[in-house]
Design an enzyme around this catalytic site. Structure first.
Site, mmCIF file in Angstrom:
data_model
loop_
_atom_site.group_PDB
_atom_site.id
_atom_site.type_symbol
_atom_site.label_atom_id
_atom_site.label_comp_id
_atom_site.label_asym_id
_atom_site.label_seq_id
_atom_site.Cartn_x
_atom_site.Cartn_y
_atom_site.Cartn_z
ATOM 1 N N GLU A 192 0.774 -1.187 0.392
ATOM 2 C CA GLU A 192 0.173 -0.061 0.288
ATOM 3 C C GLU A 192 1.054 1.447 -0.417
ATOM 4 O O GLU A 192 0.365 2.221 -0.733
ATOM 5 C CB GLU A 192 -0.979 -0.045 1.173
ATOM 6 C CG GLU A 192 -2.258 -1.282 1.305
ATOM 7 C CD GLU A 192 -1.431 -2.728 1.805
ATOM 8 O OE1 GLU A 192 -0.573 -2.756 1.906
ATOM 9 O OE2 GLU A 192 -2.375 -3.358 1.599
ATOM 10 N N PHE A 195 -11.265 -8.167 13.320
ATOM 11 C CA PHE A 195 -9.645 -8.588 12.258
ATOM 12 C C PHE A 195 -9.715 -7.682 11.126
ATOM 13 O O PHE A 195 -10.445 -6.641 11.102
ATOM 14 C CB PHE A 195 -10.318 -9.644 12.290
ATOM 15 C CG PHE A 195 -8.949 -10.214 11.220
ATOM 16 C CD1 PHE A 195 -8.121 -10.325 11.126
ATOM 17 C CD2 PHE A 195 -8.926 -10.104 9.456
ATOM 18 C CE1 PHE A 195 -7.354 -11.151 10.276
ATOM 19 C CE2 PHE A 195 -8.832 -11.008 8.907
ATOM 20 C CZ PHE A 195 -7.330 -11.070 9.270
ATOM 21 N N GLN A 196 -8.514 -7.341 11.521
ATOM 22 C CA GLN A 196 -8.720 -5.904 10.496
ATOM 23 C C GLN A 196 -8.732 -4.951 11.172
ATOM 24 O O GLN A 196 -8.919 -4.058 9.716
ATOM 25 C CB GLN A 196 -8.239 -6.267 9.157
ATOM 26 C CG GLN A 196 -7.046 -7.699 8.839
ATOM 27 C CD GLN A 196 -6.857 -7.701 7.094
ATOM 28 O OE1 GLN A 196 -8.001 -6.998 6.153
ATOM 29 N NE2 GLN A 196 -5.673 -8.551 6.679
ATOM 30 N N LYS A 252 -17.589 -1.855 5.498
ATOM 31 C CA LYS A 252 -17.729 -2.424 4.974
ATOM 32 C C LYS A 252 -19.399 -2.925 4.873
ATOM 33 O O LYS A 252 -19.991 -2.644 3.515
ATOM 34 C CB LYS A 252 -17.131 -4.398 5.308
ATOM 35 C CG LYS A 252 -17.345 -4.672 4.310
ATOM 36 C CD LYS A 252 -16.578 -6.599 4.687
ATOM 37 C CE LYS A 252 -16.852 -7.068 3.283
ATOM 38 N NZ LYS A 252 -16.708 -8.439 2.993
ATOM 39 N N MET A 287 23.810 9.445 2.267
ATOM 40 C CA MET A 287 24.210 10.829 2.564
ATOM 41 C C MET A 287 24.032 11.102 3.690
ATOM 42 O O MET A 287 24.425 11.043 4.820
ATOM 43 C CB MET A 287 22.497 11.116 3.090
ATOM 44 C CG MET A 287 22.782 12.934 2.912
ATOM 45 S SD MET A 287 23.635 14.083 2.129
ATOM 46 C CE MET A 287 22.477 14.568 1.022
#
Lengths: 584, 186
Positions: free
Chosen positions: A52, A114-115, A164, A482
């Site tokens: 993502e 969940f999630q 959802k 760097m």
């Protein structure tokens, strides 16, 4: 036609009506209804990413290269938390993103489902605004508002969290014209009295500078044209921040190069010694100012910015002008012309004479090598061999990024995509894919360091899947360059964890991904290798083996002023004091 | 830009320019912030203060326009003039914020706070507490043989003063609402 539809269908309908052509995303349990709707239509293209974070950077690259908002679709929980880095990056660099995240059903919110993650809570400080939509009837309007907020005023990322059950339920669709967006309407026209005050300063300034930033690019191509007109008409020198490169063409006669920590000597000296500083869409970032109490001590300062909170945040200015760069420059030019197009000609002539002396220092010079590819040389060759092409460049973060800013020239806005404010390693590869999706025929090059590149290298799979012929030009020094440079200058050359052992074989890696790999480790072979990369019709991973311990100069060490620049290795002994060392 | 009440002529957008802009002296300002009463709006305001390291001395919030779903947040904050200006500008760019008014610099205002103070005591101390409460126009809202709960409304300084006087007389607990404030006049 009935405006009753499911929430999932509303999402797709709203995106279509907002003119969205591409969505970067990754499916998961909480967004399955939306993915089902995406499956059943052909107008919106979905790009399946590999992580993502990649989706957010692709959307950033897409947004930066088109001026349109980038759209991201992720699932709940880890989908959303993985997107946080890219969202924060977009906030810092004022890139418009609309992130749609799935959420567990409303009746499960708060139960550690969940999630489940508190996505609006997590993203509240890293979005311009965010919404949790609890009713399907409000979903379409919220999405339209999200686009409005992302694109209006100072652009930025927004997030809409969609449970959802809201996606499954049926509600009334609200078209964009009927969505209430009026209350968020930042002012775009600058105050005429303040603009007139600035015109008066322009007329009498002897040592002026136009200090431009990403705000010019965000204001649109018209703003860049007005900037060019202003610079050409007044003869004022122009420098730019990292984010603003390309707004004024690098081939223009007033161009000084980038300013700041790794900016050019002439740009920083001009900033230090000027008597009038006109900040156009920049924000006095700490990479630019150096030590604050030594910042351009003798100048009067004007600041054009659409965000009132940018004004007087770091540097106190004499003439703040709150408005959109394009609108303000238009009014500024109108007023300046109507008053007789006056400038202080003698003063300017002497100023340019001084600038030519600074330019003669040739601050970007480096020690060439016959046996090793110097990173600067690699970029000079890349510049030479891609000149005149329809070219877009993204970068990762680090030394290569600064060298790219120094050695590549940009003659138009929206051609340069880089992570400025947040400095996100791993930005460049996905961003290059986003740019290529927006401009399929263009040449898109990601100038990378091998360490940054590895952070999101999984997105090569995305490039291959969608036949995005991005060129990954990796300046491979086997170091976190760097970090290593700072350890050399600041920490007694104790190179704590700033090199990579067991790097992958990038050519084999390319083959594993199903694209082309090229390796080059000798300057004599570089031109042929770059040409091979450019001519290959497909994604390329180019492993350019460069000098391992090259430092990036010029450099304003932390805690120093603009006129205390390091120009090369000879200047580096004991340069950063204790007070500078605590800065980043 | 309407949210931050910047006058036309942004260079003189507040009384900021009347004060020494470089002053390092800390000032206390009372800000009235009108916001949409939507979920998370208070978290946005508080998150701004904590995320950017500003101070909150007092904060009150309640819906003041039920029909329009608007709330009024009154926040008292302390900082240098530059920080105060930054706080106002940062508040002004929060999307559900409609307006930010600095009651401290925009003219005279009235500030009131409500406090409940529980004082326990017997004998002379109890009588003295009642006598002082009368002077401060505090009301007794609960009484037992060994305690009072006083209710008083006033400027924060007045409540501070009353609490100081009650302390030796047996002050047990104090609950304060934080400041509510309005500009004077129309």
């Amino acid at each position: 036609m009935s405006q009753q539809m499911t929430g999932a269908k509303m999402v797709v309908q709203a995106l279509k009506e907002q003119g969205v052509e591409v969505v970067f995303g990754y499916p998961g349990g909480a967004v399955l209804p939306i993915y089902d709707e995406i499956f059943q239509q052909n107008e919106i293209r979905h790009i399946l990413v590999r992580h993502e974070q990649g989706a957010t950077h692709m959307a950033e690259g897409y947004a930066r290269a088109t001026g349109k908002p980038g759209v991201v679709l992720v699932t709940s929980g880890p989908g959303a938390t993985n997107a946080v880095t890219g969202i924060t990056d977009a906030l810092m660099d004022s890139i418009p993103l609309v992130v749609l995240s799935g959420q567990v059903p409303t009746f499960m919110i708060g139960n550690d489902a969940f999630q489940e993650a508190d996505t609006v809570g997590i993203t509240r400080p890293c979005t311009k605004h965010n919404w949790l939509v609890k009713e399907t009837d409000k979903l379409a309007e919220t999405i339209h508002q999200a686009f409005h907020v992302a694109m209006t005023g100072r652009p930025g990322p927004v997030l809409v969290d969609i449970p959802k059950d809201v996606q499954f339920a049926t509600g009334t669709y609200v078209p964009p014209q009927k969505a209430r967006t009026d209350h968020y309407a930042p002012r775009v026209k600058g105050d005429l009295a303040a603009i007139t005050a600035l015109v008066e300063m322009i007329e009498s300034a002897e040592r002026p500078v136009l200090y431009t930033g990403g705000g010019v690019i965000n204001s649109g191509p018209g703003a860049s044209q007005l900037l060019i007109e202003l610079a050409e008409a007044t003869g004022f020198p122009v420098t730019s921040t990292l984010m603003g490169l390309g707004a004024y063409p690098a081939s223009g006669k007033s161009w000084l190069g980038m300013l700041g920590m790794h900016g050019t000597y002439e740009a920083n000296m001009v900033m230090h010694d000027c008597d009038l500083m006109i900040n156009i869409g920049a924000r006095f970032d700490d990479r630019i100012t150096g030590r604050l109490n030594a910042f351009s001590p003798g100048s009067r300062k004007a600041h054009i910015d659409i965000d009132p909170s940018s004004v007087n945040k770091v540097i106190r200015v004499d003439v703040p002008i709150i408005g959109d760069v394009g609108h303000v420059l238009e009014d500024l030019l109108k007023i300046w012309k109507s008053r007789g197009r006056k400038t202080h000609r003698e003063g300017l002539a002497a100023w340019w004479q001084q600038i030519e002396e600074w330019k003669a220092v040739n601050c970007l010079s480096y020690t060439p090598s016959k046996d090793t590819i110097k990173p600067q040389y690699a970029l000079q060759r890349l510049e030479e061999l891609t000149r005149g092409k329809d070219r877009y460049v993204t970068t990762e973060v680090g030394q290569h990024q600064m060298w790219a800013a120094q050695f590549l020239g940009f003659d138009a806005p929206n051609r340069w995509m880089t992570s400025g404010g947040l400095g996100t390693m791993g930005y460049g590869l996905p961003a290059s894919i986003g740019v290529q999706i927006a401009h399929p025929e263009a040449l898109v090059i990601n100038v990378a360091g091998e360490a940054s590149w590895l952070m999101n290298m999984q997105e090569m799979g995305t490039a291959v899947q969608y036949r995005a012929p991005v060129k990954q030009f990796i300046l491979n020094n086997e170091r976190l360059g760097m970090v290593r440079q700072w350890q050399e200058l600041l920490h007694g050359e104790r190179y704590s964890h700033s090199w990579s052992e067991s790097l992958p074989d990038f050519v084999k890696l390319a083959e594993a991904f199903g694209c082309k790999g090229i390796r080059c480790d000798h300057p004599d072979e570089l031109d042929a290798a770059i040409t091979e990369m450019l001519e290959y019709d497909g994604p390329v991973i180019f492993d350019c083996r460069v000098e391992k311990h090259e430092n990036c100069f010029p450099m304003i060490p932390s805690g120093n002023a603009h006129n205390q620049m390091l120009l090369g290795e000879a200047d580096t002994q004991g340069v950063i004091g204790a007070s500078g060392a605590v800065l980043v | 830009m309407s949210a931050l009440n910047i006058q036309q002529g942004s260079s003189k957008h507040s009384a900021y320019d009347l004060r020494d802009p470089y002053s390092e002296v800390l000032e206390t300002h009372t800000l009235a912030v009108i916001v949409d009463n939507e979920p998370g709006v208070l978290a946005r305001v508080i998150g701004l203060f904590s995320g950017r390291g500003y101070n909150i001395d007092s904060l009150t919030v309640a819906e003041t326009d039920h029909k329009g779903h608007r709330s009024r947040i009154t926040v008292v904050t302390t900082g240098t003039p530059q920080v105060i200006e930054q706080i106002k500008a940062q508040l002004g760019r929060i999307v559900p914020v409609h307006s930010v008014n600095d009651l401290t610099v925009e003219g005279p205002s009235v500030q009131r706070e409500l406090a409940l103070l529980k004082v326990s005591g017997k004998g002379d101390a109890r009588i003295e507490a009642l006598r002082l409460a009368e002077i401060f126009r505090a009301n007794v809202v609960d009484s037992t043989l060994e305690s009072f709960v006083f209710e008083m409304t006033g400027a924060p300084e007045k409540i501070d003063a009353f609490a100081e006087l009650m302390r030796p007389l047996g002050l047990l607990e104090i609950a304060r609402t934080g400041v509510a404030a309005l500009a004077r006049g129309v």
